[in-house]
Design a protein around this motif. Sequence first.
Motif, PDB file in Angstrom:
ATOM      1  N   PHE A 151       0.530  -1.144  -0.021  1.00 51.27           N
ATOM      2  CA  PHE A 151       0.175   0.316   0.130  1.00 51.27           C
ATOM      3  C   PHE A 151       1.075   1.323  -0.113  1.00 51.27           C
ATOM      4  N   ILE A 152       1.771   1.633   0.778  1.00 55.80           N
ATOM      5  CA  ILE A 152       2.537   2.372   1.252  1.00 55.80           C
ATOM      6  C   ILE A 152       3.253   2.685  -0.437  1.00 55.80           C
ATOM      7  N   ALA A 153       4.164   1.955  -0.978  1.00 51.88           N
ATOM      8  CA  ALA A 153       4.380   1.911  -2.731  1.00 51.88           C
ATOM      9  C   ALA A 153       3.763   2.154  -3.244  1.00 51.88           C
ATOM     10  N   GLY A 154       2.387   1.824  -3.585  1.00 55.22           N
ATOM     11  CA  GLY A 154       1.637   1.991  -4.554  1.00 55.22           C
ATOM     12  C   GLY A 154       1.236   3.249  -4.667  1.00 55.22           C
ATOM     13  N   VAL A 155       0.876   4.004  -3.179  1.00 52.91           N
ATOM     14  CA  VAL A 155       0.964   5.192  -3.156  1.00 52.91           C
ATOM     15  C   VAL A 155       1.570   6.300  -3.288  1.00 52.91           C
ATOM     16  N   ALA A 156       3.412   5.669  -2.849  1.00 47.03           N
ATOM     17  CA  ALA A 156       4.269   6.295  -3.252  1.00 47.03           C
ATOM     18  C   ALA A 156       4.699   5.979  -5.039  1.00 47.03           C
ATOM     19  N   ILE A 157       4.441   5.031  -5.334  1.00 46.20           N
ATOM     20  CA  ILE A 157       4.372   5.508  -6.363  1.00 46.20           C
ATOM     21  C   ILE A 157       3.898   6.307  -8.437  1.00 46.20           C
ATOM     22  N   GLY A 158       2.057   6.249  -7.158  1.00 48.52           N
ATOM     23  CA  GLY A 158       0.865   6.166  -7.997  1.00 48.52           C
ATOM     24  C   GLY A 158       0.606   8.252  -7.623  1.00 48.52           C
ATOM     25  N   TRP A 159       1.749   8.610  -6.897  1.00 50.14           N
ATOM     26  CA  TRP A 159       1.873   9.627  -6.667  1.00 50.14           C
ATOM     27  C   TRP A 159       3.046  10.823  -6.478  1.00 50.14           C
ATOM     28  N   SER A 160       3.937  10.215  -6.862  1.00 46.59           N
ATOM     29  CA  SER A 160       5.443  10.797  -7.210  1.00 46.59           C
ATOM     30  C   SER A 160       6.151  10.282  -7.949  1.00 46.59           C
ATOM     31  N   THR A 161       6.346  10.592  -9.008  1.00 47.58           N
ATOM     32  CA  THR A 161       6.847  10.068 -10.229  1.00 47.58           C
ATOM     33  C   THR A 161       8.552  10.645 -10.370  1.00 47.58           C
ATOM     34  N   ARG A 162       9.206  11.284  -9.326  1.00 42.91           N
ATOM     35  CA  ARG A 162      10.282  10.690  -9.245  1.00 42.91           C
ATOM     36  C   ARG A 162      10.378   9.435  -8.216  1.00 42.91           C
ATOM     37  N   ILE A 163       9.694   8.859  -6.688  1.00 43.98           N
ATOM     38  CA  ILE A 163       9.988   7.731  -6.778  1.00 43.98           C
ATOM     39  C   ILE A 163       9.702   7.004  -7.636  1.00 43.98           C
ATOM     40  N   GLY A 164       8.263   7.100  -8.369  1.00 48.42           N
ATOM     41  CA  GLY A 164       8.128   6.039  -9.502  1.00 48.42           C
ATOM     42  C   GLY A 164       9.093   6.007 -10.423  1.00 48.42           C
ATOM     43  N   TYR A 165      10.363   6.490 -10.457  1.00 48.99           N
ATOM     44  CA  TYR A 165      11.001   6.177 -11.208  1.00 48.99           C
ATOM     45  C   TYR A 165      12.774   5.457 -10.985  1.00 48.99           C
ATOM     46  N   TRP A 166      12.119   5.482  -9.539  1.00 51.48           N
ATOM     47  CA  TRP A 166      13.063   4.654  -8.582  1.00 51.48           C
ATOM     48  C   TRP A 166      12.171   2.871  -8.692  1.00 51.48           C
ATOM     49  N   LEU A 167      11.217   3.138  -7.994  1.00 53.55           N
ATOM     50  CA  LEU A 167      10.660   1.959  -8.279  1.00 53.55           C
ATOM     51  C   LEU A 167       9.774   1.220  -9.013  1.00 53.55           C
ATOM     52  N   HIS A 168       9.273   2.060  -9.812  1.00 57.48           N
ATOM     53  CA  HIS A 168       8.522   0.895 -11.210  1.00 57.48           C
ATOM     54  C   HIS A 168       9.604  -0.104 -11.500  1.00 57.48           C
ATOM     55  N   PRO A 169      11.164   0.337 -12.249  1.00 64.56           N
ATOM     56  CA  PRO A 169      11.416  -0.350 -12.519  1.00 64.56           C
ATOM     57  C   PRO A 169      11.519  -1.993 -12.125  1.00 64.56           C
ATOM     58  N   GLY A 236      -0.693  16.811   2.396  1.00 66.50           N
ATOM     59  CA  GLY A 236      -0.612  15.923   2.675  1.00 66.50           C
ATOM     60  C   GLY A 236      -2.456  15.262   2.746  1.00 66.50           C
ATOM     61  N   PHE A 237      -2.806  17.149   2.363  1.00 64.70           N
ATOM     62  CA  PHE A 237      -4.537  16.528   2.976  1.00 64.70           C
ATOM     63  C   PHE A 237      -5.232  16.089   1.610  1.00 64.70           C
ATOM     64  N   LEU A 238      -4.530  15.602   0.546  1.00 65.85           N
ATOM     65  CA  LEU A 238      -4.430  15.474  -1.041  1.00 65.85           C
ATOM     66  C   LEU A 238      -4.163  14.466  -1.214  1.00 65.85           C
ATOM     67  N   ILE A 239      -3.286  13.782  -0.104  1.00 65.82           N
ATOM     68  CA  ILE A 239      -3.079  12.703  -0.768  1.00 65.82           C
ATOM     69  C   ILE A 239      -3.841  11.067   0.704  1.00 65.82           C
ATOM     70  N   PHE A 240      -3.778  11.865   2.107  1.00 66.70           N
ATOM     71  CA  PHE A 240      -4.884  11.085   2.757  1.00 66.70           C
ATOM     72  C   PHE A 240      -6.317  11.371   2.769  1.00 66.70           C
ATOM     73  N   LYS A 241      -6.623  12.234   2.189  1.00 62.37           N
ATOM     74  CA  LYS A 241      -7.781  12.904   2.036  1.00 62.37           C
ATOM     75  C   LYS A 241      -8.926  12.807   0.259  1.00 62.37           C
ATOM     76  N   VAL A 242      -7.854  12.851  -0.824  1.00 68.00           N
ATOM     77  CA  VAL A 242      -8.523  12.255  -1.633  1.00 68.00           C
ATOM     78  C   VAL A 242      -7.876  11.319  -2.704  1.00 68.00           C
ATOM     79  N   ALA A 243      -6.582  12.037  -2.938  1.00 69.21           N
ATOM     80  CA  ALA A 243      -6.373  10.087  -3.493  1.00 69.21           C
ATOM     81  C   ALA A 243      -6.101   8.912  -2.921  1.00 69.21           C
TER      82      ALA A 243
END
Length: 329
Positions: A151-169, A236-243
């Motif tokens: 869940f943490i990894a999925g939220v991070a990849i979906g929210w941050s393109t920088r984290i997704g750059y490293w975790l997606h491969p 923080g509100f956008l992540i926890f209350k919207v996304a």
Amino acid sequence: MSSVDAATLNPSLAFKVWWQGVAVVGAWLAVALLICYWPNATRNWPMTQGLANLCVGIAALFTVLSLLGRKVAKLGQRLRNAGPWLIALPVLLGIWELLTAKLALLPVPFFAPPQALLAVYIEDYPRLADSLLHSALLLGSGVALGAITGFIAGVAIGWSTRIGYWLHPVLRILGPVPSTALLPLCFFLFPSSWSASVFLIALATWFPVTVLTWSGVASVDKAYYDVARTLGAKQGFLIFKVAIPAALPHVFVGLFMGLGASFSTLVVAEMMGVKSGIGWYLQWAQGWAAYANMYAALLIMALACSGLITGLFLVRDRLLAWQKGSMKW
């Protein structure tokens, strides 16, 4: 509206509950008579009379439930919906009994009759209960670890393109690899078979939860973020209350998939290095050609998996009740 007379509210419902109840009770009584009075073909199987008594008890139970279902509308509706399956179960049990114990069309010991499984549950319940407890602890630890990290990894990849750059491969490389293929490596790297099994189950759960959470976060309508930012919402509100709330349906789909994958991984992992568990019990039963024990353990595992999925559905329905009008259930 209170639970009043269903016949007054809906006479057709009361009639359907009545005739389905008669059919269910008649089917269970017919199976009881078949088990009790049709002689066994090859040998006198233990618990034959006990299985017949159990069928009579089930028939008595459904007699009471069908009578109550005519008075309680909610119970009557549930009985009506489950009616075809309630009739099919004793029919399938009777066919199973005929093919194995009565006609011996399926060879022994590879195919066991239902009374043999009942004997296993009565005589070997301490070992089965101990195996089920160890499997539950192992499965719970692995699924919880995999679901949280996924869940943490999925939220991070979906929210941050920088984290997704490293975790997606990493996700693309590790995800398609079956967890069971890493068994030899895990048993070498981890200090105990327990920790290795927890890691494998967590890995089997992590991949679908991560992918579906990532997909859910990435597919949230951008207009939701724009409206929230207009009202002064911070990140923080956008992540926890919207996304995250908008992505929860996808998260539960990932949990359903991960739970199924974790069960297969659990059995294989327990066959390799643990001293108790359903997988260990299956291997032990196969080694001694105790096929009745093997089928009894498989039935317990199937019921446990079905129960967990049902519980997960209940949790989903409760958490996502606010989305019932906007999504397909």
